[in-house]
Design an enzyme around this catalytic site. Structure first.
Site, PDB file in Angstrom:
ATOM      1  N   GLU A   1       0.856  -1.185   0.000  1.00 26.39           N
ATOM      2  CA  GLU A   1       0.000   0.000   0.000  1.00 26.39           C
ATOM      3  C   GLU A   1       0.889   1.232   0.000  1.00 26.39           C
ATOM      4  O   GLU A   1       1.724   1.407   0.894  1.00 26.39           O
ATOM      5  CB  GLU A   1      -0.947   0.042   1.203  1.00 26.39           C
ATOM      6  CG  GLU A   1      -1.883   1.247   1.110  1.00 26.39           C
ATOM      7  CD  GLU A   1      -2.862   1.391   2.259  1.00 26.39           C
ATOM      8  OE1 GLU A   1      -3.745   2.261   2.156  1.00 26.39           O
ATOM      9  OE2 GLU A   1      -2.737   0.652   3.260  1.00 26.39           O
TER      10      GLU A   1
ATOM     11  N   ASP B   1      -1.742  12.692  -2.695  1.00 26.36           N
ATOM     12  CA  ASP B   1      -1.806  14.137  -2.927  1.00 26.36           C
ATOM     13  C   ASP B   1      -1.965  14.383  -4.428  1.00 26.36           C
ATOM     14  O   ASP B   1      -1.150  13.921  -5.222  1.00 26.36           O
ATOM     15  CB  ASP B   1      -0.519  14.796  -2.415  1.00 26.36           C
ATOM     16  CG  ASP B   1      -0.620  16.312  -2.355  1.00 26.36           C
ATOM     17  OD1 ASP B   1      -1.252  16.905  -3.259  1.00 26.36           O
ATOM     18  OD2 ASP B   1      -0.058  16.915  -1.428  1.00 26.36           O
TER      19      ASP B   1
ATOM     20  N   ASP C   1     -10.086  11.368  -5.225  1.00 24.91           N
ATOM     21  CA  ASP C   1     -11.246  12.254  -5.277  1.00 24.91           C
ATOM     22  C   ASP C   1     -11.061  13.345  -6.319  1.00 24.91           C
ATOM     23  O   ASP C   1     -12.006  14.045  -6.660  1.00 24.91           O
ATOM     24  CB  ASP C   1     -11.475  12.900  -3.910  1.00 24.91           C
ATOM     25  CG  ASP C   1     -10.277  13.746  -3.491  1.00 24.91           C
ATOM     26  OD1 ASP C   1      -9.164  13.177  -3.404  1.00 24.91           O
ATOM     27  OD2 ASP C   1     -10.434  14.957  -3.268  1.00 24.91           O
TER      28      ASP C   1
ATOM     29  N   THR D   1     -12.110   4.140   2.908  1.00 26.50           N
ATOM     30  CA  THR D   1     -11.074   4.653   3.794  1.00 26.50           C
ATOM     31  C   THR D   1     -11.627   5.845   4.579  1.00 26.50           C
ATOM     32  O   THR D   1     -12.719   6.345   4.294  1.00 26.50           O
ATOM     33  CB  THR D   1      -9.840   5.105   2.994  1.00 26.50           C
ATOM     34  OG1 THR D   1     -10.181   6.279   2.225  1.00 26.50           O
ATOM     35  CG2 THR D   1      -9.372   3.999   2.041  1.00 26.50           C
ATOM     36  N   ALA D   2     -10.851   6.316   5.550  1.00 22.77           N
ATOM     37  CA  ALA D   2     -11.285   7.460   6.357  1.00 22.77           C
ATOM     38  C   ALA D   2     -11.483   8.693   5.482  1.00 22.77           C
ATOM     39  O   ALA D   2     -12.484   9.417   5.615  1.00 22.77           O
ATOM     40  CB  ALA D   2     -10.256   7.734   7.455  1.00 22.77           C
TER      41      ALA D   2
ATOM     42  N   GLU E   1     -12.105   8.716   2.301  1.00 28.82           N
ATOM     43  CA  GLU E   1     -13.216   8.433   1.396  1.00 28.82           C
ATOM     44  C   GLU E   1     -14.557   8.761   2.041  1.00 28.82           C
ATOM     45  O   GLU E   1     -15.448   9.336   1.396  1.00 28.82           O
ATOM     46  CB  GLU E   1     -13.165   6.969   0.990  1.00 28.82           C
ATOM     47  CG  GLU E   1     -14.044   6.590  -0.169  1.00 28.82           C
ATOM     48  CD  GLU E   1     -13.710   5.211  -0.706  1.00 28.82           C
ATOM     49  OE1 GLU E   1     -14.470   4.737  -1.560  1.00 28.82           O
ATOM     50  OE2 GLU E   1     -12.688   4.618  -0.276  1.00 28.82           O
TER      51      GLU E   1
END
Length: 209
Positions: A40, A114, A150, A188-189, A191
């Site tokens: 990851e 990022d 995102d 995920t957090a 997300e």
């Protein structure tokens, strides 16, 4: 520091981590050479990192995270969940070939890096043609890359880079949560925050054929 203390056997700094190159299975995990080894890139606070390690106990997992606090959060989550198959390193992903030998790794997960949306910053984006060619050499045939972001700007830019890489595009969407992959997705957090704000999640899966 916990990297050289409490978690020294599963958390590695920039000096110790490269010593494991080509030997993660044997030296770090004491595992069989055939056991899959996933990576990851950018673990954040470790929600996915710990989830993956716990739900895939038949696979090994190495996380890369530059920031010290989230790195420790990540490995602590995995250790507290009873995972023996996870390790983490404080290392710049652009130098990932210093950590792994050719053909050493299996699947790679890149979640919300990022986006570097400043006009002068695209060179800092990890998902680019050069790094994809690097990952292609490090991965075993049949392995895949999952990339989520995102940022539609980053995603469209990355897709242009991906199409110039050796990978095959298996699945692509600009709205993950209204796609055929939604049931396979772990939020995920970051997300969860994006979804609450109504931001759509872009996703692509690539495979080394």
């Amino acid at each position: 520091m916990a990297l050289n203390g409490e978690y020294a056997h599963v958390a590695f700094d920039e000096l110790r981590a490269p010593l494991n190159k080509g030997k993660w299975r044997s030296d770090v995990f004491k595992a069989d050479a055939a056991m899959p080894l996933d990576v990851e890139v950018g673990t954040g606070n470790g929600t996915y990192f710990a989830h993956h390690a716990k739900t895939h106990s038949d696979r090994l997992l190495v996380g890369l995270e530059l920031k010290y606090k989230p790195l420790i959060q990540s490995i602590r989550r995995a250790v507290n969940a009873g995972c023996k198959n996870a390790a983490i390193t404080r290392f710049h992903a652009f130098n990932i070939d210093h950590l792994f030998a050719e053909g050493e790794i299996d699947n790679v997960y890149i979640h919300f890096p990022d986006p570097w949306t400043s006009p002068k910053k695209p060179k800092n984006r990890f998902v680019c043609k050069e790094n994809l060619e690097l990952l292609f050499r490090l991965q075993k045939p049949g392995s895949f890359i999952n990339f989520k972001t995102d940022s539609l700007v980053y995603f469209l830019w990355a897709m242009d880079e991906i199409r110039q890489s050796p990978y095959k595009i298996i699945f692509e969407t600009q709205d993950l949560h209204n796609s055929d992959m939604k049931d396979q997705n772990f939020e995920t957090a970051f997300e969860k925050i994006f979804l609450r704000e109504g931001i759509k999640i872009n996703f692509v899966r690539l495979q080394k054929i």
